[in-house]
Design a protein around this motif. Structure first.
Motif, PDB file in Angstrom:
ATOM      1  N   GLU A   9       0.824  -1.209   0.000  1.00  0.00           N
ATOM      2  CA  GLU A   9       0.000   0.000   0.000  1.00  0.00           C
ATOM      3  C   GLU A   9       0.863   1.265   0.000  1.00  0.00           C
ATOM      4  OE1 GLU A   9      -3.285   0.318  -0.417  1.00  0.00           O
ATOM      5  OE2 GLU A   9      -3.187  -1.835  -0.786  1.00  0.00           O
ATOM      6  N   THR A  10       1.982   1.229   0.688  1.00  0.00           N
ATOM      7  CA  THR A  10       2.885   2.385   0.695  1.00  0.00           C
ATOM      8  C   THR A  10       3.420   2.645  -0.698  1.00  0.00           C
ATOM      9  OG1 THR A  10       3.533   1.815   2.945  1.00  0.00           O
ATOM     10  CG2 THR A  10       4.953   3.352   1.766  1.00  0.00           C
ATOM     11  N   ARG A  11       3.772   1.593  -1.393  1.00  0.00           N
ATOM     12  CA  ARG A  11       4.273   1.759  -2.767  1.00  0.00           C
ATOM     13  C   ARG A  11       3.191   2.272  -3.694  1.00  0.00           C
ATOM     14  NH1 ARG A  11       8.933  -2.477  -4.295  1.00  0.00           N
ATOM     15  NH2 ARG A  11      10.150  -2.146  -2.436  1.00  0.00           N
ATOM     16  N   LYS A  12       1.966   1.833  -3.511  1.00  0.00           N
ATOM     17  CA  LYS A  12       0.872   2.313  -4.353  1.00  0.00           C
ATOM     18  C   LYS A  12       0.590   3.788  -4.097  1.00  0.00           C
ATOM     19  CE  LYS A  12      -1.264  -2.040  -5.388  1.00  0.00           C
ATOM     20  NZ  LYS A  12      -2.492  -2.799  -5.539  1.00  0.00           N
ATOM     21  N   VAL A  13       0.731   4.236  -2.850  1.00  0.00           N
ATOM     22  CA  VAL A  13       0.579   5.652  -2.538  1.00  0.00           C
ATOM     23  C   VAL A  13       1.681   6.457  -3.221  1.00  0.00           C
ATOM     24  CG1 VAL A  13       0.748   7.335  -0.658  1.00  0.00           C
ATOM     25  CG2 VAL A  13      -0.682   5.322  -0.396  1.00  0.00           C
ATOM     26  N   MET A  14       2.904   5.909  -3.250  1.00  0.00           N
ATOM     27  CA  MET A  14       4.018   6.590  -3.916  1.00  0.00           C
ATOM     28  C   MET A  14       3.778   6.693  -5.420  1.00  0.00           C
ATOM     29  SD  MET A  14       7.069   4.807  -1.743  1.00  0.00           S
ATOM     30  CE  MET A  14       8.452   5.557  -2.563  1.00  0.00           C
ATOM     31  N   VAL A  15       3.192   5.652  -6.021  1.00  0.00           N
ATOM     32  CA  VAL A  15       2.861   5.684  -7.453  1.00  0.00           C
ATOM     33  C   VAL A  15       1.787   6.728  -7.721  1.00  0.00           C
ATOM     34  CG1 VAL A  15       1.900   4.337  -9.352  1.00  0.00           C
ATOM     35  CG2 VAL A  15       3.551   3.291  -7.823  1.00  0.00           C
ATOM     36  N   LYS A  16       0.785   6.806  -6.837  1.00  0.00           N
ATOM     37  CA  LYS A  16      -0.280   7.798  -6.979  1.00  0.00           C
ATOM     38  C   LYS A  16       0.272   9.213  -6.895  1.00  0.00           C
ATOM     39  CE  LYS A  16      -4.221   6.060  -5.392  1.00  0.00           C
ATOM     40  NZ  LYS A  16      -5.343   5.741  -4.520  1.00  0.00           N
ATOM     41  N   GLU A  17       1.175   9.436  -5.949  1.00  0.00           N
ATOM     42  CA  GLU A  17       1.805  10.755  -5.794  1.00  0.00           C
ATOM     43  C   GLU A  17       2.604  11.126  -7.042  1.00  0.00           C
ATOM     44  OE1 GLU A  17       2.006  13.239  -3.344  1.00  0.00           O
ATOM     45  OE2 GLU A  17       0.204  12.240  -2.624  1.00  0.00           O
ATOM     46  N   LEU A  18       3.310  10.151  -7.615  1.00  0.00           N
ATOM     47  CA  LEU A  18       4.088  10.416  -8.834  1.00  0.00           C
ATOM     48  C   LEU A  18       3.177  10.791  -9.998  1.00  0.00           C
ATOM     49  CD1 LEU A  18       6.984  10.242 -10.206  1.00  0.00           C
ATOM     50  CD2 LEU A  18       6.131   8.081 -11.088  1.00  0.00           C
ATOM     51  N   ALA A  19       2.039  10.104 -10.118  1.00  0.00           N
ATOM     52  CA  ALA A  19       1.106  10.407 -11.205  1.00  0.00           C
ATOM     53  C   ALA A  19       0.578  11.837 -11.083  1.00  0.00           C
ATOM     54  CB  ALA A  19      -0.049   9.407 -11.187  1.00  0.00           C
ATOM     55  N   ILE A  20       0.194  12.239  -9.874  1.00  0.00           N
ATOM     56  CA  ILE A  20      -0.319  13.594  -9.670  1.00  0.00           C
ATOM     57  C   ILE A  20       0.789  14.617  -9.874  1.00  0.00           C
ATOM     58  CG2 ILE A  20      -1.325  15.141  -7.949  1.00  0.00           C
ATOM     59  CD1 ILE A  20      -2.786  12.661  -6.834  1.00  0.00           C
ATOM     60  N   MET A  21       2.001  14.298  -9.427  1.00  0.00           N
ATOM     61  CA  MET A  21       3.124  15.223  -9.597  1.00  0.00           C
ATOM     62  C   MET A  21       3.474  15.388 -11.079  1.00  0.00           C
ATOM     63  SD  MET A  21       6.628  15.363  -7.385  1.00  0.00           S
ATOM     64  CE  MET A  21       7.259  13.812  -7.906  1.00  0.00           C
ATOM     65  N   ASN A  22       3.412  14.313 -11.862  1.00  0.00           N
ATOM     66  CA  ASN A  22       3.679  14.414 -13.304  1.00  0.00           C
ATOM     67  C   ASN A  22       2.639  15.292 -13.992  1.00  0.00           C
ATOM     68  OD1 ASN A  22       5.980  12.848 -13.308  1.00  0.00           O
ATOM     69  ND2 ASN A  22       4.902  10.963 -13.812  1.00  0.00           N
ATOM     70  N   MET A  23       1.386  15.158 -13.602  1.00  0.00           N
ATOM     71  CA  MET A  23       0.348  15.995 -14.214  1.00  0.00           C
ATOM     72  C   MET A  23       0.522  17.458 -13.822  1.00  0.00           C
ATOM     73  SD  MET A  23      -3.151  13.742 -14.251  1.00  0.00           S
ATOM     74  CE  MET A  23      -3.337  13.669 -12.492  1.00  0.00           C
ATOM     75  N   ALA A  24       0.872  17.722 -12.579  1.00  0.00           N
ATOM     76  CA  ALA A  24       1.077  19.101 -12.135  1.00  0.00           C
ATOM     77  C   ALA A  24       2.291  19.714 -12.816  1.00  0.00           C
ATOM     78  CB  ALA A  24       1.246  19.147 -10.619  1.00  0.00           C
ATOM     79  N   ASP A  25       3.315  18.916 -13.025  1.00  0.00           N
ATOM     80  CA  ASP A  25       4.534  19.411 -13.671  1.00  0.00           C
ATOM     81  C   ASP A  25       4.306  19.731 -15.149  1.00  0.00           C
ATOM     82  OD1 ASP A  25       7.270  20.114 -13.554  1.00  0.00           O
ATOM     83  OD2 ASP A  25       7.806  18.196 -14.484  1.00  0.00           O
ATOM     84  N   ARG A  26       3.353  19.074 -15.784  1.00  0.00           N
ATOM     85  CA  ARG A  26       3.067  19.300 -17.209  1.00  0.00           C
ATOM     86  C   ARG A  26       1.949  20.310 -17.414  1.00  0.00           C
ATOM     87  NH1 ARG A  26       6.818  16.475 -16.489  1.00  0.00           N
ATOM     88  NH2 ARG A  26       7.697  14.894 -17.830  1.00  0.00           N
ATOM     89  N   TRP A  27       1.536  21.014 -16.372  1.00  0.00           N
ATOM     90  CA  TRP A  27       0.517  22.066 -16.431  1.00  0.00           C
ATOM     91  C   TRP A  27      -0.860  21.545 -16.854  1.00  0.00           C
ATOM     92  CZ3 TRP A  27       1.632  27.179 -15.164  1.00  0.00           C
ATOM     93  CH2 TRP A  27       2.982  27.491 -15.035  1.00  0.00           C
ATOM     94  N   VAL A  28      -1.260  20.392 -16.359  1.00  0.00           N
ATOM     95  CA  VAL A  28      -2.617  19.912 -16.626  1.00  0.00           C
ATOM     96  C   VAL A  28      -3.580  20.823 -15.852  1.00  0.00           C
ATOM     97  CG1 VAL A  28      -4.219  17.983 -16.349  1.00  0.00           C
ATOM     98  CG2 VAL A  28      -1.858  17.547 -17.001  1.00  0.00           C
TER      99      VAL A  28
END
Length: 146
Positions: A80-99
């Motif tokens: 579950e900790t790893r899945k939370v880290m994957v979720k955070e990365l997905a949101i961070m990638n979208m924020a970094d690309r100006w979604v």
């Protein structure tokens, strides 16, 4: 495993241990519109919102789909900790690309849109764990055979 050991292994990227694929799925109409406008980039807007969604809503491309690879195996870290880290990365990638509507506390970019909330506007779907084969260690006999 200490945090600095994880950081060193992550930066070196020598041997991938496991990976998780992710995909962002919009739930609300405003999330579909924001994701479609991100893919549109420029030009005139469609008059009908349904046409905009049908033409420009492509969720199989980065940053809406991707993969997080872990280069370490920590027995104290749960699935579950790893899945939370994957979720955070997905949101961070979208924020970094100006979604539009996506923000992250580590990315200091604002989009000027009303914020989209995970769980109500969009969901990050995480796939199964992909385990990579570890290369075998070379011995002196293997080196001689080369």
């Amino acid at each position: 495993m200490y945090t600095f050991e994880k950081e060193i292994l992550k930066r070196e990227m020598l041997v991938p241990v496991c990976s998780y694929e992710y995909k962002v799925i919009p739930l609300s109409d405003s999330a579909k519109t924001a994701f479609a406008l991100f893919n549109k980039r420029n030009g005139e807007l469609e008059r009908n919102r349904a046409d905009l969604h049908k033409k420009y809503l492509k969720l199989d491309e980065f940053p809406f789909a991707g993969q997080r690879t872990f280069y370490y195996e920590d027995p104290q870290e749960s699935e579950e900790t790893r899945k939370v880290m994957v979720k955070e990365l997905a949101i961070m990638n979208m924020a970094d690309r100006w979604v539009p509507g996506i923000s992250h506390h580590e990315i200091k970019k604002g989009t000027g849109w009303a914020p989209l909330i995970e769980g109500t506007d969009f969901v990050v779907e995480i796939g199964e764990k992909i385990v990579h084969e570890k290369p075998k260690n070379l011995t002196f006999d293997d080196i001689k055979a080369l």
